[in-house]
Design an enzyme around this catalytic site. Structure first.
Site, PDB file in Angstrom:
ATOM      1  CG  ASP A   1      -1.890  -1.224   1.419  1.00 14.04           C
ATOM      2  OD1 ASP A   1      -2.083  -1.490   0.103  1.00 14.04           O
ATOM      3  OD2 ASP A   1      -1.946  -1.585   2.606  1.00 14.04           O
TER       4      ASP A   1
ATOM      5  CG  LEU B   1      -6.617   6.266  14.293  1.00  9.98           C
ATOM      6  CD1 LEU B   1      -6.615   5.193  14.916  1.00  9.98           C
ATOM      7  CD2 LEU B   1      -5.262   6.597  13.443  1.00  9.98           C
ATOM      8  CG  ASP B   2     -12.091   9.464  19.052  1.00  7.50           C
ATOM      9  OD1 ASP B   2     -12.605  10.362  18.384  1.00  7.50           O
ATOM     10  OD2 ASP B   2     -11.688   9.607  20.205  1.00  7.50           O
TER      11      ASP B   2
ATOM     12  CG  ASP C   1     -13.909   8.185  15.156  1.00 12.40           C
ATOM     13  OD1 ASP C   1     -14.098   9.232  15.827  1.00 12.40           O
ATOM     14  OD2 ASP C   1     -12.899   8.258  13.947  1.00 12.40           O
TER      15      ASP C   1
ATOM     16  CG  ASP D   1      -7.436  10.000   9.568  1.00  9.93           C
ATOM     17  OD1 ASP D   1      -7.478  11.113  10.156  1.00  9.93           O
ATOM     18  OD2 ASP D   1      -6.547   9.732   8.588  1.00  9.93           O
TER      19      ASP D   1
ATOM     20  CD  GLU E   1     -14.479  11.097  11.674  1.00 15.61           C
ATOM     21  OE1 GLU E   1     -13.506  10.537  11.296  1.00 15.61           O
ATOM     22  OE2 GLU E   1     -14.367  12.368  12.223  1.00 15.61           O
ATOM     23  CD  GLU E   2     -11.603   9.382   8.204  1.00 10.15           C
ATOM     24  OE1 GLU E   2     -11.037   9.664   9.443  1.00 10.15           O
ATOM     25  OE2 GLU E   2     -11.773  10.063   7.452  1.00 10.15           O
TER      26      GLU E   2
HETATM   27  P1  P6P Z   1     -11.307  19.781  21.092  1.00 12.65           P
HETATM   28  C1  P6P Z   1     -11.146  14.091  18.420  1.00 12.65           C
HETATM   29  O1  P6P Z   1     -11.112  15.089  17.316  1.00 12.65           O
HETATM   30  C2  P6P Z   1     -12.564  14.324  19.340  1.00 12.65           C
HETATM   31  O2  P6P Z   1     -13.621  13.971  18.262  1.00 12.65           O
HETATM   32  C3  P6P Z   1     -12.599  13.615  20.458  1.00 12.65           C
HETATM   33  O3  P6P Z   1     -11.991  12.485  20.228  1.00 12.65           O
HETATM   34  C4  P6P Z   1     -12.097  14.583  21.585  1.00 12.65           C
HETATM   35  O4  P6P Z   1     -12.386  14.281  22.644  1.00 12.65           O
HETATM   36  C5  P6P Z   1     -12.676  15.818  20.907  1.00 12.65           C
HETATM   37  O5  P6P Z   1     -12.848  15.599  19.481  1.00 12.65           O
HETATM   38  C6  P6P Z   1     -11.392  16.966  21.102  1.00 12.65           C
HETATM   39  O6  P6P Z   1     -12.127  18.129  20.682  1.00 12.65           O
HETATM   40  O7  P6P Z   1     -12.389  20.643  20.640  1.00 12.65           O
HETATM   41  O8  P6P Z   1     -11.261  19.585  22.491  1.00 12.65           O
HETATM   42  O9  P6P Z   1     -10.097  19.511  20.117  1.00 12.65           O
END
Ligand code: P6P
Length: 343
Positions: free
Chosen positions: A63, A117-118, A115, A69, A92-93
């Site tokens: 790849d 890769l949160d 999601d 993500d 989410e993507e």
């Molecule tokens: P902020 C990551 O982008 C996310 O979706 C969550 O995992 C996290 O808690 C939040 O957003 C962080 O947001 O506004 O504090 O940067």
């Protein structure tokens, strides 16, 4: 020496506890475990990706190196597409849901939301990130294609949910509605092994978790509760990855807040694939999760795939305290007459 119980063995042993005692869910959970191992392998090399990515180097499997993500999203989708148990995916993507063709004409019974890769912005600074997933039984006729309504279910309809944390170690935590268990990846054998049995959240803790930078943008009742947390000398811990912040609270107790702000009047976090799965886990561990209007997260109707919500989640006694502050300090809506009189 304690007996090693792998994720596969545990899922199969516990299959009988699950009201839909069929192999399909077992297979689905195992497929998510496989995707997590593949993602983990690349997340662990994240530091190199900047070098590899810049050089457009291909990785071992051929790849082209890409954003993690996107990589995680593609791996989860391909693992689920080959599972045969899943008929649809919402990520989410991806703006829209993904239809998954059946195998041998048999459509899967489940839809999976995730999601991939949160908190992925943390990767560049080597801070933990997570995969969050939820599993629903499809509601539409299994002979036909998956429908949007198969995804627009309440969190209380989840049949399973969990998260994978790529941190100092790689942990998979999940529940099928009969308690919460955690599995740590043993890289020497490439298996997730049972490491945290029947996780119970402490009734309260010494931590609160919120982006304090938005304090002045929160409604007064939230600011009063945050002031109370400070007065009680609670420690602020905020990683910026919801799965990581909730994981700490699950083990050490505490409360996580993402209230509404001017930028996110409905709240920032997504109901379907962030808040519902994590609220399912926290409730199964004895905690509570509600939005800042005091509605139970798992009861909130899901109206569209990327719907946002406010959230207060964690130790039951602390969520109850937050609730009392909202009840005491929420400003009543100003009537039109009062508004005109104030001019
Ligand atoms: P902020 C990551 O982008 C996310 O979706 C969550 O995992 C996290 O808690 C939040 O957003 C962080 O947001 O506004 O504090 O940067």
């Amino acid at each position: 020496m304690n007996e090693i119980v792998t994720l596969d063995e545990f899922i199969i042993k516990r299959q009988k506890d699950f009201q839909y005692a069929t192999g399909e869910l077992t297979g689905l959970l195992r497929d998510i475990g496989v995707a997590a191992k593949i993602i983990n392998r690349e997340v662990n090399k994240a530091g190199l990706l900047n070098i590899l990515g810049a050089a457009k180097v291909e990785n071992a499997s051929g790849d082209v190196v890409q954003k993690l993500d996107i990589y995680a999203n593609e791996k989860l989708i391909s693992c689920l597409q080959n599972s045969g148990e899943c008929c649809g995916i919402a990520s989410e993507e991806n703006e829209d849901f993904i239809k998954v063709d059946g195998i041998d004409g048999q459509n899967g019974k489940y839809v999976v939301v995730f999601d991939p890769l949160d908190g992925s912005s943390n990767i560049d600074v080597n801070v933990s990130v997570g995969t969050i997933f939820g599993i629903y039984r499809r509601k539409s006729d299994k002979k036909g294609d998956v429908q949007l309504n198969d995804f627009l279910q309440k969190g209380s309809d989840l049949v399973a949910a969990g998260y994978v944390l790529y941190g100092t170690s790689t942990l998979l935590v999940y529940s099928t509605g009969n308690g919460v268990n955690g599995f740590t990846l043993d890289p020497t054998i490439g298996e997730f092994c049972l490491s945290h049995k029947n996780i119970q959240i402490p009734k309260r803790g010494n931590y609160y978790s919120v982006n304090q930078g938005y304090y002045l943008k929160f409604d007064v009742e939230m600011r009063r509760y945050i002031d109370y947390c400070c007065d009680m000398n609670l420690r602020l811990r905020y990683i910026g990855s919801m799965a990581s912040d909730i994981h700490r609270i699950l083990f050490q107790g505490g409360i996580f807040l993402y209230p509404n702000t001017r930028k996110y009047p409905q709240g920032k976090l997504r109901l379907l694939y962030e808040c519902n799965p994590l609220s399912f886990i926290v409730e199964q561990a004895g905690g509570k999760a509600m939005n800042c209007k005091l509605n139970r997260i798992l009861d909130i109707p899901t109206e569209h795939l990327h719907q946002r919500t406010t959230i207060a989640i964690g130790s039951p006694d602390m969520v109850d305290e937050m609730k009392s502050f909202v009840e005491r300090y929420t400003m009543p809506p100003i009537s039109k007459a009062e508004e005109n009189a104030a001019i």
